[in-house]
Design a protein around this motif. Structure first.
Motif, PDB file in Angstrom:
ATOM      1  N   MET A   1       2.625-100.922  34.758  1.00  0.00           N
ATOM      2  CA  MET A   1       2.474-101.197  33.320  1.00  0.00           C
ATOM      3  C   MET A   1       3.393-100.311  32.495  1.00  0.00           C
ATOM      4  O   MET A   1       4.033-100.761  31.544  1.00  0.00           O
ATOM      5  N   ASN A   2       3.475 -99.026  32.854  1.00  0.00           N
ATOM      6  CA  ASN A   2       4.354 -98.120  32.119  1.00  0.00           C
ATOM      7  C   ASN A   2       5.799 -98.589  32.180  1.00  0.00           C
ATOM      8  O   ASN A   2       6.531 -98.551  31.185  1.00  0.00           O
ATOM      9  N   ARG A   3       6.222 -99.040  33.356  1.00  0.00           N
ATOM     10  CA  ARG A   3       7.604 -99.478  33.504  1.00  0.00           C
ATOM     11  C   ARG A   3       7.845-100.823  32.820  1.00  0.00           C
ATOM     12  O   ARG A   3       8.958-101.090  32.361  1.00  0.00           O
ATOM     13  N   ALA A   4       6.807-101.629  32.718  1.00  0.00           N
ATOM     14  CA  ALA A   4       6.932-102.882  31.965  1.00  0.00           C
ATOM     15  C   ALA A   4       7.178-102.577  30.489  1.00  0.00           C
ATOM     16  O   ALA A   4       8.048-103.189  29.847  1.00  0.00           O
ATOM     17  N   PHE A   5       6.431-101.617  29.956  1.00  0.00           N
ATOM     18  CA  PHE A   5       6.638-101.244  28.555  1.00  0.00           C
ATOM     19  C   PHE A   5       7.980-100.555  28.363  1.00  0.00           C
ATOM     20  O   PHE A   5       8.623-100.717  27.318  1.00  0.00           O
ATOM     21  N   ALA A   6       8.419 -99.781  29.359  1.00  0.00           N
ATOM     22  CA  ALA A   6       9.750 -99.175  29.275  1.00  0.00           C
ATOM     23  C   ALA A   6      10.808-100.265  29.165  1.00  0.00           C
ATOM     24  O   ALA A   6      11.764-100.156  28.388  1.00  0.00           O
ATOM     25  N   GLY A   7      10.622-101.343  29.940  1.00  0.00           N
ATOM     26  CA  GLY A   7      11.551-102.465  29.870  1.00  0.00           C
ATOM     27  C   GLY A   7      11.529-103.135  28.507  1.00  0.00           C
ATOM     28  O   GLY A   7      12.580-103.549  27.981  1.00  0.00           O
ATOM     29  N   LEU A   8      10.337-103.223  27.896  1.00  0.00           N
ATOM     30  CA  LEU A   8      10.231-103.830  26.565  1.00  0.00           C
ATOM     31  C   LEU A   8      10.951-102.980  25.519  1.00  0.00           C
ATOM     32  O   LEU A   8      11.642-103.511  24.641  1.00  0.00           O
ATOM     33  N   PHE A   9      10.782-101.653  25.596  1.00  0.00           N
ATOM     34  CA  PHE A   9      11.495-100.777  24.669  1.00  0.00           C
ATOM     35  C   PHE A   9      13.009-100.911  24.853  1.00  0.00           C
ATOM     36  O   PHE A   9      13.771-100.968  23.881  1.00  0.00           O
ATOM     37  N   ALA A  10      13.447-100.945  26.114  1.00  0.00           N
ATOM     38  CA  ALA A  10      14.879-101.092  26.389  1.00  0.00           C
ATOM     39  C   ALA A  10      15.373-102.448  25.883  1.00  0.00           C
ATOM     40  O   ALA A  10      16.487-102.556  25.352  1.00  0.00           O
ATOM     41  N   GLY A  11      14.546-103.480  26.034  1.00  0.00           N
ATOM     42  CA  GLY A  11      14.917-104.797  25.526  1.00  0.00           C
ATOM     43  C   GLY A  11      15.049-104.804  24.015  1.00  0.00           C
ATOM     44  O   GLY A  11      15.976-105.407  23.461  1.00  0.00           O
ATOM     45  N   ALA A  12      14.112-104.116  23.330  1.00  0.00           N
ATOM     46  CA  ALA A  12      14.194-104.023  21.874  1.00  0.00           C
ATOM     47  C   ALA A  12      15.457-103.281  21.453  1.00  0.00           C
ATOM     48  O   ALA A  12      16.112-103.650  20.472  1.00  0.00           O
ATOM     49  N   ALA A  13      15.814-102.239  22.219  1.00  0.00           N
ATOM     50  CA  ALA A  13      17.054-101.499  21.924  1.00  0.00           C
ATOM     51  C   ALA A  13      18.268-102.397  22.110  1.00  0.00           C
ATOM     52  O   ALA A  13      19.208-102.370  21.311  1.00  0.00           O
ATOM     53  N   SER A  14      18.246-103.225  23.167  1.00  0.00           N
ATOM     54  CA  SER A  14      19.365-104.134  23.425  1.00  0.00           C
ATOM     55  C   SER A  14      19.520-105.148  22.304  1.00  0.00           C
ATOM     56  O   SER A  14      20.644-105.463  21.882  1.00  0.00           O
ATOM     57  N   LEU A  15      18.387-105.666  21.815  1.00  0.00           N
ATOM     58  CA  LEU A  15      18.447-106.624  20.708  1.00  0.00           C
ATOM     59  C   LEU A  15      18.996-105.964  19.448  1.00  0.00           C
ATOM     60  O   LEU A  15      19.769-106.574  18.702  1.00  0.00           O
ATOM     61  N   LEU A  16      18.586-104.702  19.220  1.00  0.00           N
ATOM     62  CA  LEU A  16      19.084-103.999  18.034  1.00  0.00           C
ATOM     63  C   LEU A  16      20.584-103.748  18.146  1.00  0.00           C
ATOM     64  O   LEU A  16      21.293-103.766  17.139  1.00  0.00           O
ATOM     65  N   MET A  17      21.078-103.541  19.371  1.00  0.00           N
ATOM     66  CA  MET A  17      22.532-103.362  19.567  1.00  0.00           C
ATOM     67  C   MET A  17      23.308-104.586  19.093  1.00  0.00           C
ATOM     68  O   MET A  17      24.444-104.475  18.630  1.00  0.00           O
ATOM     69  N   LEU A  18      22.688-105.767  19.250  1.00  0.00           N
ATOM     70  CA  LEU A  18      23.373-107.017  18.933  1.00  0.00           C
ATOM     71  C   LEU A  18      23.355-107.346  17.437  1.00  0.00           C
ATOM     72  O   LEU A  18      24.043-108.262  16.988  1.00  0.00           O
ATOM     73  N   VAL A  19      22.538-106.597  16.688  1.00  0.00           N
ATOM     74  CA  VAL A  19      22.417-106.869  15.249  1.00  0.00           C
ATOM     75  C   VAL A  19      23.731-106.549  14.548  1.00  0.00           C
ATOM     76  O   VAL A  19      24.363-105.525  14.796  1.00  0.00           O
ATOM     77  N   ARG A  20      24.165-107.464  13.722  1.00  0.00           N
ATOM     78  CA  ARG A  20      25.385-107.281  12.927  1.00  0.00           C
ATOM     79  C   ARG A  20      25.063-107.366  11.459  1.00  0.00           C
ATOM     80  O   ARG A  20      24.176-108.117  11.050  1.00  0.00           O
ATOM     81  N   ARG A  21      25.752-106.600  10.671  1.00  0.00           N
ATOM     82  CA  ARG A  21      25.576-106.666   9.213  1.00  0.00           C
ATOM     83  C   ARG A  21      26.022-108.027   8.725  1.00  0.00           C
ATOM     84  O   ARG A  21      27.033-108.564   9.181  1.00  0.00           O
ATOM     85  N   ALA A  22      25.260-108.596   7.816  1.00  0.00           N
ATOM     86  CA  ALA A  22      25.621-109.895   7.267  1.00  0.00           C
ATOM     87  C   ALA A  22      27.026-109.856   6.689  1.00  0.00           C
ATOM     88  O   ALA A  22      27.364-108.958   5.918  1.00  0.00           O
ATOM     89  N   GLY A  23      27.823-110.810   7.085  1.00  0.00           N
ATOM     90  CA  GLY A  23      29.191-110.894   6.591  1.00  0.00           C
ATOM     91  C   GLY A  23      30.183-110.073   7.375  1.00  0.00           C
ATOM     92  O   GLY A  23      31.364-110.061   7.071  1.00  0.00           O
ATOM     93  N   ALA A  24      29.662-109.352   8.405  1.00  0.00           N
ATOM     94  CA  ALA A  24      30.570-108.500   9.203  1.00  0.00           C
ATOM     95  C   ALA A  24      31.382-109.351  10.157  1.00  0.00           C
ATOM     96  O   ALA A  24      30.968-110.401  10.570  1.00  0.00           O
TER      97      ALA A  24
END
Length: 210
Positions: free
Chosen positions: A187-210
């Motif tokens: 379970m701990n490692r599943a949540f670690a994967g979720l946090f890492a996934g959230a970080a990966s999604l945030l990496m993909l975020v681009r400023r509007a118009g960028a």
């Protein structure tokens, strides 16, 4: 704010809060690790971050994040690194005997959990830009802005507290089922994967118009 406008905003708040994101993951992680009563402090920290974001938008500073690539990226990468740090901590979290008090787990102090929740929310620049785009749509420009922002802030916080209570409580229920160290490690490692996934999604975020 007209009642019809508020009701539309109220529904929007539920949709936004129920959408899985870093805040939901942080709440579930705290519920899993510390139980509901202790873990819910993370949700309070999330609300402090949310309140600051709304204040930033109300002050017009949110426009800076929408137009400044440097400001946007500084906050974004801080958020990425913090989520990766949470993933690392969760991955290495040690199983605990269910007979022990959950509150004895490391980093379970209320102020630490509040600060953790605060950082999760405040380090997401996309949330500020999103609110900058959404909140003004519910404003009545013929009336003072501050009371309307106050009503929207209160509505968002109350709804989010209810939703995060659900996420925290659900994870806390799961905690009682995790009897063996192996189950807890999975379970701990599943949540670690979720946090890492959230970080990966945030990496993909681009400023509007960028």
């Amino acid at each position: 704010m007209a009642i019809e406008t508020w009701l539309a905003f109220f529904v929007a708040c539920w949709v936004i809060s129920l959408s899985p994101g870093a805040g939901a993951i942080a709440s579930m992680s705290s519920g899993l690790n510390y139980g509901f009563a202790r873990g819910y402090w993370t949700a309070l920290g999330l609300q402090l971050g949310l309140l600051l974001q709304i204040a930033v938008v109300a002050a017009g500073v949110g426009a800076l994040l929408a137009t400044s690539a440097l400001a946007f990226n500084l906050i974004k990468w801080f958020g990425v690194l913090y989520l990766l740090y949470l993933a690392w901590r969760q991955w290495h979290a040690q199983p605990v005997a269910m007979e022990q008090e959950v509150s004895l787990r490391p980093l379970g102090q209320p102020l630490v959990l509040v600060f953790r929740g605060f950082l999760v929310n405040v380090s997401n620049p996309k949330a500020v830009v999103f609110m900058l785009a959404v909140l003004p749509q519910f404003l009545d420009l013929t009336h003072p802005m501050l009371p309307q922002y106050a009503v929207m802030a209160l509505t968002m916080i109350v709804v989010d507290l209810i939703v995060m209570a659900g996420y925290t409580g659900l994870a806390a229920k799961v905690l009682r089922l995790l009897r063996s160290p192996r189950q807890q490690k999975i379970m701990n490692r599943a949540f670690a994967g979720l946090f890492a996934g959230a970080a990966s999604l945030l990496m993909l975020v681009r400023r509007a118009g960028a």
